[in-house]
Design a protein around this motif. Sequence first.
Motif, PDB file in Angstrom:
ATOM      1  N   LYS A 286      56.764 -43.605 -93.024  1.00 15.54           N
ATOM      2  CA  LYS A 286      58.110 -44.153 -93.139  1.00 15.54           C
ATOM      3  C   LYS A 286      58.642 -43.958 -94.556  1.00 15.54           C
ATOM      4  O   LYS A 286      58.033 -44.422 -95.506  1.00 15.54           O
ATOM      5  CB  LYS A 286      58.094 -45.641 -92.807  1.00 15.54           C
ATOM      6  CG  LYS A 286      59.462 -46.285 -92.915  1.00 15.54           C
ATOM      7  CD  LYS A 286      59.466 -47.699 -92.464  1.00 15.54           C
ATOM      8  CE  LYS A 286      60.815 -48.360 -92.546  1.00 15.54           C
ATOM      9  NZ  LYS A 286      61.970 -47.558 -92.725  1.00 15.54           N
TER      10      LYS A 286
ATOM     11  N   LEU B 276      60.907 -44.848 -97.677  1.00 13.38           N
ATOM     12  CA  LEU B 276      61.407 -46.137 -98.132  1.00 13.38           C
ATOM     13  C   LEU B 276      62.815 -46.028 -98.706  1.00 13.38           C
ATOM     14  O   LEU B 276      63.152 -45.057 -99.377  1.00 13.38           O
ATOM     15  CB  LEU B 276      60.472 -46.720 -99.201  1.00 13.38           C
ATOM     16  CG  LEU B 276      59.041 -47.003 -98.761  1.00 13.38           C
ATOM     17  CD1 LEU B 276      58.240 -47.586 -99.925  1.00 13.38           C
ATOM     18  CD2 LEU B 276      59.000 -47.930 -97.550  1.00 13.38           C
TER      19      LEU B 276
ATOM     20  N   GLN C 235      63.421 -51.093-100.660  1.00 13.92           N
ATOM     21  CA  GLN C 235      62.017 -51.129-100.278  1.00 13.92           C
ATOM     22  C   GLN C 235      61.128 -50.551-101.381  1.00 13.92           C
ATOM     23  O   GLN C 235      60.023 -51.045-101.608  1.00 13.92           O
ATOM     24  CB  GLN C 235      61.806 -50.380 -98.962  1.00 13.92           C
ATOM     25  CG  GLN C 235      62.404 -51.098 -97.773  1.00 13.92           C
ATOM     26  CD  GLN C 235      62.440 -50.242 -96.518  1.00 13.92           C
ATOM     27  OE1 GLN C 235      62.532 -49.021 -96.581  1.00 13.92           O
ATOM     28  NE2 GLN C 235      62.367 -50.901 -95.365  1.00 13.92           N
TER      29      GLN C 235
ATOM     30  N   GLU D 143      55.635 -55.504 -97.372  1.00 16.16           N
ATOM     31  CA  GLU D 143      54.963 -55.699 -96.090  1.00 16.16           C
ATOM     32  C   GLU D 143      55.720 -56.729 -95.238  1.00 16.16           C
ATOM     33  O   GLU D 143      55.866 -56.541 -94.029  1.00 16.16           O
ATOM     34  CB  GLU D 143      53.516 -56.151 -96.303  1.00 16.16           C
ATOM     35  CG  GLU D 143      52.629 -55.058 -96.859  1.00 16.16           C
ATOM     36  CD  GLU D 143      52.584 -55.008 -98.380  1.00 16.16           C
ATOM     37  OE1 GLU D 143      51.661 -54.405 -98.912  1.00 16.16           O
ATOM     38  OE2 GLU D 143      53.486 -55.570 -99.038  1.00 16.16           O
TER      39      GLU D 143
ATOM     40  N   ASP E 188      58.927 -57.318 -95.360  1.00 17.45           N
ATOM     41  CA  ASP E 188      60.138 -56.618 -94.927  1.00 17.45           C
ATOM     42  C   ASP E 188      59.855 -55.683 -93.749  1.00 17.45           C
ATOM     43  O   ASP E 188      60.657 -55.579 -92.823  1.00 17.45           O
ATOM     44  CB  ASP E 188      60.721 -55.830 -96.108  1.00 17.45           C
ATOM     45  CG  ASP E 188      62.028 -55.142 -95.793  1.00 17.45           C
ATOM     46  OD1 ASP E 188      62.931 -55.798 -95.252  1.00 17.45           O
ATOM     47  OD2 ASP E 188      62.148 -53.937 -96.100  1.00 17.45           O
ATOM     48  N   LEU E 189      58.693 -55.012 -93.787  1.00 17.10           N
ATOM     49  CA  LEU E 189      58.340 -54.057 -92.734  1.00 17.10           C
ATOM     50  C   LEU E 189      57.538 -54.684 -91.595  1.00 17.10           C
ATOM     51  O   LEU E 189      57.135 -54.000 -90.665  1.00 17.10           O
ATOM     52  CB  LEU E 189      57.536 -52.894 -93.338  1.00 17.10           C
ATOM     53  CG  LEU E 189      58.253 -52.038 -94.379  1.00 17.10           C
ATOM     54  CD1 LEU E 189      57.301 -51.002 -94.972  1.00 17.10           C
ATOM     55  CD2 LEU E 189      59.485 -51.373 -93.792  1.00 17.10           C
TER      56      LEU E 189
END
Length: 167
Positions: A10, A12, A16, A28, A30-31
Amino acid sequence: MIESHNLILKPLSSKQLTKYLKNDGSLEKDLRLNRSQYIISNKVEEGFVENILPDVKDAGKNHLFTSLWVIILKTQSKIIGDIHFLSLPDVDGEIEIGYSTFKAFRGKGYMTEAIACILAWAKRQDFVKSIFAQTAKTNMPSWRILEKNGFEKVGDDESLFNWRLIF
C-alpha cells in the motif's frame, strides 16, 4: 494497492507518511492493523523529510513513484517492511528501487514476493522500461532477492553491487 497470496502493498499518503515517521502506532491505527515494531534511523528520517514528503505533497508528481509502499503481512495484519522508488522514471524509463524488511520477518521470502508484486505493477506502467537497484556487497540476502526476481548485476564499486532489470 497491490495484493498477493501473503501480502498487501500500500502506497502511503502524505499524512500516513508522517504517522509512519512518528512510529507511535498511529499509522497502524489509521490502517486498522496490529502494531509493528520497527526502527527509523536518522538517515532514513532525513531522507523522508528532505525527499519523500515534499515529493508526495507535490501534486504535479505521481505519488505512486515518490511515496513509500508499506508491506503488510495478511496473516498477522502487520506492516513487515517497505518498498520505495527513489525518483520518478528518468527520460529512458528507468526507476530506482529500495526496500527494507523488518528484522523479525527477514529470511521468510516475503521481500522476494513483495518485489515480484511491485515489478508486476511497474511493468504495467507504459513509461517504465527498467528498474535499477543497489545492494551492499556484504548483504547476500538482498542480492538473492533481486536475482530471484530476474535482476542482473551490471556493475559495482567498493561497497555496492548495481543491478538492473529491463522489461
